[in-house]
Design a protein around this motif. Structure first.
Motif, PDB file in Angstrom:
ATOM      1  N   PHE A 383       8.207  -6.745  -6.635  1.00 19.64           N
ATOM      2  CA  PHE A 383       7.643  -7.569  -5.177  1.00 19.64           C
ATOM      3  C   PHE A 383       6.211  -7.865  -5.378  1.00 19.64           C
ATOM      4  O   PHE A 383       5.309  -6.962  -6.039  1.00 19.64           O
ATOM      5  N   ARG A 385       2.964 -10.727  -3.425  1.00 20.36           N
ATOM      6  CA  ARG A 385       2.399 -11.192  -2.271  1.00 20.36           C
ATOM      7  C   ARG A 385       3.627 -12.642  -2.072  1.00 20.36           C
ATOM      8  O   ARG A 385       3.655 -13.334  -3.016  1.00 20.36           O
ATOM      9  N   ASP A 397       0.906  -9.729   2.942  1.00 19.41           N
ATOM     10  CA  ASP A 397      -0.449  -9.295   2.801  1.00 19.41           C
ATOM     11  C   ASP A 397      -0.719  -8.567   1.502  1.00 19.41           C
ATOM     12  O   ASP A 397      -0.353  -9.004   0.529  1.00 19.41           O
ATOM     13  N   SER A 398      -0.762  -7.352   1.618  1.00 15.78           N
ATOM     14  CA  SER A 398      -1.304  -6.389   0.554  1.00 15.78           C
ATOM     15  C   SER A 398      -0.236  -5.968  -0.238  1.00 15.78           C
ATOM     16  O   SER A 398       0.433  -5.264   0.335  1.00 15.78           O
ATOM     17  N   VAL A 399      -0.158  -6.458  -1.311  1.00 14.67           N
ATOM     18  CA  VAL A 399       1.045  -6.365  -2.182  1.00 14.67           C
ATOM     19  C   VAL A 399       0.746  -5.927  -3.735  1.00 14.67           C
ATOM     20  O   VAL A 399       1.181  -6.728  -4.539  1.00 14.67           O
ATOM     21  N   PRO A 400      -0.031  -4.868  -3.826  1.00 16.08           N
ATOM     22  CA  PRO A 400      -0.782  -4.924  -5.276  1.00 16.08           C
ATOM     23  C   PRO A 400       0.270  -4.004  -6.113  1.00 16.08           C
ATOM     24  O   PRO A 400      -0.404  -3.156  -6.981  1.00 16.08           O
ATOM     25  N   LEU A 401       1.498  -4.201  -6.157  1.00 16.80           N
ATOM     26  CA  LEU A 401       2.151  -3.250  -7.094  1.00 16.80           C
ATOM     27  C   LEU A 401       2.003  -3.985  -8.389  1.00 16.80           C
ATOM     28  O   LEU A 401       1.944  -3.018  -9.435  1.00 16.80           O
ATOM     29  N   ARG A 403      -0.795  -4.719  -9.698  1.00 16.33           N
ATOM     30  CA  ARG A 403      -2.008  -3.858 -10.303  1.00 16.33           C
ATOM     31  C   ARG A 403      -1.873  -2.670 -10.419  1.00 16.33           C
ATOM     32  O   ARG A 403      -2.369  -1.896 -11.336  1.00 16.33           O
ATOM     33  N   CYS A 404      -0.810  -1.903  -9.641  1.00 16.30           N
ATOM     34  CA  CYS A 404      -0.546  -0.502  -9.865  1.00 16.30           C
ATOM     35  C   CYS A 404      -0.049  -0.482 -11.097  1.00 16.30           C
ATOM     36  O   CYS A 404      -0.227   0.568 -12.079  1.00 16.30           O
ATOM     37  N   LEU A 405       1.140  -1.143 -11.585  1.00 17.26           N
ATOM     38  CA  LEU A 405       1.835  -1.013 -12.894  1.00 17.26           C
ATOM     39  C   LEU A 405       1.084  -1.411 -14.071  1.00 17.26           C
ATOM     40  O   LEU A 405       1.025  -0.763 -15.124  1.00 17.26           O
TER      41      LEU A 405
ATOM     42  N   PHE B 184       2.584   0.637  -2.000  1.00 14.62           N
ATOM     43  CA  PHE B 184       3.320   0.433  -3.219  1.00 14.62           C
ATOM     44  C   PHE B 184       2.440   1.752  -4.544  1.00 14.62           C
ATOM     45  O   PHE B 184       1.397   2.022  -4.334  1.00 14.62           O
ATOM     46  N   ALA B 186       2.992   3.418  -8.742  1.00 13.49           N
ATOM     47  CA  ALA B 186       3.622   3.409  -9.889  1.00 13.49           C
ATOM     48  C   ALA B 186       3.006   4.518 -10.736  1.00 13.49           C
ATOM     49  O   ALA B 186       2.007   5.063 -10.493  1.00 13.49           O
ATOM     50  N   ALA B 208      -0.734   5.312 -10.120  1.00 18.01           N
ATOM     51  CA  ALA B 208      -1.606   4.586  -9.538  1.00 18.01           C
ATOM     52  C   ALA B 208      -1.063   4.516  -8.016  1.00 18.01           C
ATOM     53  O   ALA B 208       0.045   4.188  -7.969  1.00 18.01           O
ATOM     54  N   ASP B 210      -1.579   2.685  -4.325  1.00 24.15           N
ATOM     55  CA  ASP B 210      -2.117   1.373  -3.693  1.00 24.15           C
ATOM     56  C   ASP B 210      -2.334   2.343  -2.230  1.00 24.15           C
ATOM     57  O   ASP B 210      -1.684   2.914  -1.775  1.00 24.15           O
ATOM     58  N   ILE B 271      -5.619   2.047  -6.074  1.00 24.62           N
ATOM     59  CA  ILE B 271      -5.806   0.684  -6.074  1.00 24.62           C
ATOM     60  C   ILE B 271      -5.944   0.195  -4.630  1.00 24.62           C
ATOM     61  O   ILE B 271      -5.246   0.630  -3.879  1.00 24.62           O
ATOM     62  N   ASP B 273      -6.467  -2.769  -1.906  1.00 23.00           N
ATOM     63  CA  ASP B 273      -5.867  -4.278  -1.603  1.00 23.00           C
ATOM     64  C   ASP B 273      -5.989  -4.326  -0.156  1.00 23.00           C
ATOM     65  O   ASP B 273      -4.843  -4.235   0.250  1.00 23.00           O
ATOM     66  N   PRO B 274      -7.183  -4.355   0.568  1.00 23.84           N
ATOM     67  CA  PRO B 274      -7.193  -4.206   2.096  1.00 23.84           C
ATOM     68  C   PRO B 274      -6.075  -4.997   2.715  1.00 23.84           C
ATOM     69  O   PRO B 274      -5.910  -6.127   2.609  1.00 23.84           O
ATOM     70  N   GLU B 275      -5.245  -4.256   3.730  1.00 22.82           N
ATOM     71  CA  GLU B 275      -4.373  -4.843   4.555  1.00 22.82           C
ATOM     72  C   GLU B 275      -4.972  -5.368   5.718  1.00 22.82           C
ATOM     73  O   GLU B 275      -5.912  -4.777   6.363  1.00 22.82           O
ATOM     74  N   LYS B 283      -4.016   1.541   4.401  1.00 21.60           N
ATOM     75  CA  LYS B 283      -2.638   1.632   4.735  1.00 21.60           C
ATOM     76  C   LYS B 283      -2.477   3.360   4.490  1.00 21.60           C
ATOM     77  O   LYS B 283      -3.167   4.067   3.732  1.00 21.60           O
TER      78      LYS B 283
END
Lengths: 422, 330
Positions: A383, A385, A397-401, A403-405, B184, B186, B208, B210, B271, B273-275, B283
């Motif tokens: 997933f 944005r 909106d905020s979907v930083p998966l 970036r996490c990975l 999210f 990982a 990591a 979010d 991580i 990434d402001p909602e 969040k």
């Protein structure tokens, strides 16, 4: 946005009281003229019962033994369905179900009276396997069917997904029933205020819900019930259902004395919910370029003897069954099923903790078939944005998966290590 | 012989009650004697740090420090219902309710300050370190303490409510927007499997998470460590030995959970990434922090020994059985 307090590592405001032992939990609280309670619980998983409390009530120092006959209003509670009895009346449906509540001057007298409670169990066939429980001829825990809930997710066209998939992985995964294992076993007090308000002192996740259940079972207006939530020694979902609240309120109201109850660790294991065990049958397919094409899953969750949050948990499992991946064709069937096992309810992750045991292993198995690094394969499918989930929801909106990975890959040197091993 | 392997796990997590169920949090903010701020709110501290995080959100919005706020959250007769401390919903939902209540309180304080400072309007007023200040002529200022003295016979308070947005899914297709927002994460781990005993040891982990925005990074990392430890128990140790409805392992001498000796130093990465709909972008993370760990460990075990374990917990007995079976099949 310039922020002054949010984002700062402020020392938690409750830290000092907790590390110095000054923080009060229900067990630490003593009131004048206080008496003690002890819960009598079922030792059989499925049986009709007859209760004889006469000998126990004769024990010197016993004030009263409460049973279902003493509940003034509704002998029923539950976060979704009211399928818990405060005290079992005719039939017990699990080991650990409350049958009676002994109140005596001391804990020792409670133990003495406990030995004199006579419960005549007429055992009936029980069911412990949720797959068996789904069959029509299985023993029924409540009503006519053990299937509490069936969640259906239909997205795209599974047949098309299969046609487009060059690689398909199929597996059955099983996750266990587990315990919250919070540090502080359940304890609580009940007492009356001068104006007749019933007070329950307890460690709970939702005091206003407790107030509602106490009021309904005792037939009181909500403003005549007060819940004092003390410090809570961990919860993780295990303090969402009612434990001793109704028993304490009832005893305080009838006896007009403060009553305290403390569960031992063994009783705590019996008293509160557990995590839903799940059987997860998965089929997942990807095309030759490594894009996911379809996923089909059947998930069966064992709710034990009560519903608690079963519908919500299996719904959550179903919604999260795809994992955080764009899959155009999805079919999920998730079932919540009654059995005579200990009941299951909320526990950290609430159905979404179980399904990744399946979908993430499916991802690795597919990556292996494709000859791809597991992170590279995931990056193609995660997933981002603007992605659409299998329920048709757009992640706006905020979907930083990604970036996490990426952050994990970089710090762990995963891709580099993977390449070296290959 | 010992074999090493690496594995990764990902997850997404929909926060809140979800599926269109009314998910409402409420808070009341009151000016207390001495100029302190009382926040009355049914938020439960279950160890996750809600008490601190809620105070931080309130303090930020009212321009005071965490020491100036009293959170009253124990007694149902004193506080409004803010829903349950569950569903990873307190930071987002109740945090939003507190922020709204504090914003409403700010307007109330501006109105009183306007009168006391002899101003014609509240335009240009700001909150700064426990005072209401006219931002372009800062000599015009009045403290919360002074206001609480002047208005000691009047209750200055404001309410706030937040209702989360989700939709009910179609019962036949499951189509809908059941949760919002999603969080999210990982995780990657390295394990070592002892082929003679079946014991799995963790060697390294990078995780990591979010958070939208971290309200309190140390508390967030505490949650990540706690979630990791809980997942470690779920994956490798915890077994109730449930037989015919009986929990055989009903005490901690038999029901094994990880101790500090089993934990490793997890490398946590936050991580941000402001909602947009969240209080200061934050969040919830309470539940998600345990989710990607089990799959990362399972994938690492496969990478180490070439056997896919499909049933938890991966106890030494179970793993030895799987290793023996694989040997026979080969």
């Amino acid at each position: 946005m310039k922020l002054n307090i949010v984002g700062k590592n402020i020392i938690r405001v409750d830290a000092q009281a907790k590390v110095t032992g000054k923080a009060l939990y229900p067990q630490d609280i003593y009131l004048d003229n206080m008496v003690y309670g002890k819960t009598v619980r079922s030792t059989k998983p499925h049986a009709y019962i007859k209760i004889d409390i006469s000998e126990a009530e004769k024990v010197d120092g016993v004030l009263k033994v409460f049973t279902y006959k003493d509940i003034p209003n509704k002998n029923a509670h539950g976060v979704v369905l009211k399928d818990h009895e405060a005290f079992a009346s005719k039939k017990v449906i699990r080991i650990g179900e409350p049958i009676a509540f002994i109140v005596a001057e001391t804990q020792k007298i409670c133990e003495e009276a406990y030995k004199k409670i006579k419960i005549d169990y007429e055992e009936i066939p029980a069911v412990f396997d949720p797959v068996e429980a789904m069959k029509e001829d299985a023993p029924k825990v409540h009503g006519d069917s053990n299937i509490i809930y069936h969640f259906k997710l239909r997205h795209g066209d599974i047949e098309e997904g299969k046609r487009k998939s060059k690689y398909i992985v199929e597996n059955i995964y099983k996750s266990p029933m587990v315990e919250h294992a919070f540090l502080q076993p359940e304890a609580g007090l009940g007492y009356l205020e001068e104006d007749g308000t019933v007070v329950v002192v307890i460690a709970t996740q939702y005091p206003h819900y407790d107030r509602e259940e106490v009021a309904i079972n005792l037939g009181l207006p909500e403003e005549k019930v007060k819940i004092i939530n003390t410090n809570v020694g961990g919860a993780f979902g295990g303090r969402e259902d009612i434990s001793a609240q109704i028993h304490l309120a009832l005893a305080a109201m009838v006896l007009k004395r403060p009553v305290k109850v403390i569960f031992s660790r063994e009783e705590s294991f019996l008293a509160h919910s557990k995590r839903h065990p799940m059987i997860m049958k998965y089929k997942t397919g990807a095309d030759e370029n490594g894009y996911l094409q379809y996923m089909e899953a059947e998930i069966i969750g064992d709710s034990g003897a009560h519903c608690s949050w079963a519908m919500n948990v299996l719904r959550k499992a179903g919604v999260h069954a795809t994992g955080p991946y764009v899959i155009p064709h999805v079919k999920v069937d998730a079932y919540a099923v009654y059995t005579n096992n200990p009941y299951t309810g909320a526990m950290r992750g609430f159905g979404a903790t179980q399904v990744p045991i399946a979908h993430e292993q499916q991802m690795d198995a597919l990556a292996e078939k494709l000859g791809m690094n597991p992170i590279e394969f995931r990056m193609k499918n995660i997933f981002r944005r603007g992605s659409m989930t299998a329920t048709g929801q757009i992640l706006t909106d905020s979907v930083p998966l990604d970036r996490c990975l990426e952050a994990v890959d970089e710090r762990f040197k995963f891709s580099q290590l993977w390449k070296e091993v290959k | 012989m010992k074999k090493r392997g690496i594995g990764v796990g990902l997850s997404f997590y929909g926060t809140g009650y979800g599926n269109g169920f009314p998910d409402i949090s409420r808070a009341i903010v009151r000016l207390l004697p001495g100029g302190r701020i009382g926040i009355y709110c049914g938020v439960t501290e279950v160890g996750q740090g809600a008490k601190t995080a809620m105070i931080q959100i309130g303090a930020e919005t009212l321009g005071v420090t965490e020491k100036d706020i009293d959170l009253i959250h124990e007694d149902t007769s004193l506080m409004p219902d803010s829903g349950t401390a569950a569903a990873t919903r307190q930071t987002y939902n109740t945090g939003n309710a507190i922020k709204v209540a504090c914003q409403n309180m700010r307007e109330k304080l501006f109105e009183k300050a306007k009168v006391e400072l002899g101003l014609n309007s509240t335009a240009g007023l700001a909150l700064e370190k426990g005072e209401v200040v006219l931002s372009f002529f800062p000599q015009k200022r009045i403290s919360f303490k002074r206001l609480s003295e002047i208005y000691k016979d009047e209750t200055i308070e404001a309410e706030g409510e937040f209702v989360a947005q989700t939709t009910t899914m179609d019962p036949d297709t499951g189509q809908g927007a059941p949760y919002w927002p999603y969080t999210f994460n990982a995780c990657a781990v390295e394990v070592e499997v002892d082929m003679n005993t079946g014991i799995v040891n963790l060697l390294r982990a990078v995780f990591a998470q979010d958070a939208g925005r971290a309200v309190n990074p140390h508390l967030l990392e505490g949650q990540m460590d706690g979630g990791f430890a809980m997942a470690l128990g779920y994956t490798l140790f915890e077994d109730l030995k449930l037989e015919n409805g009986v929990i055989k392992n009903n005490r901690f001498s038999k029901y094994l959970i990880p101790t500090a000796m089993d934990m490793i130093d997890v490398e946590n990465i936050i991580i941000e990434d402001p909602e947009n709909t969240a209080p200061y972008g934050a969040k919830g993370i309470g539940e998600p922090v345990m989710i990607p760990i089990a799959p990362a460990i399972l994938n690492a075990i496969y990478n180490a020994i070439g056997i896919r374990i499909t049933e938890l917990p991966v106890t030494p007995e179970k793993l030895m059985k799987a290793i023996r079976e694989a040997e026979v099949n080969n």
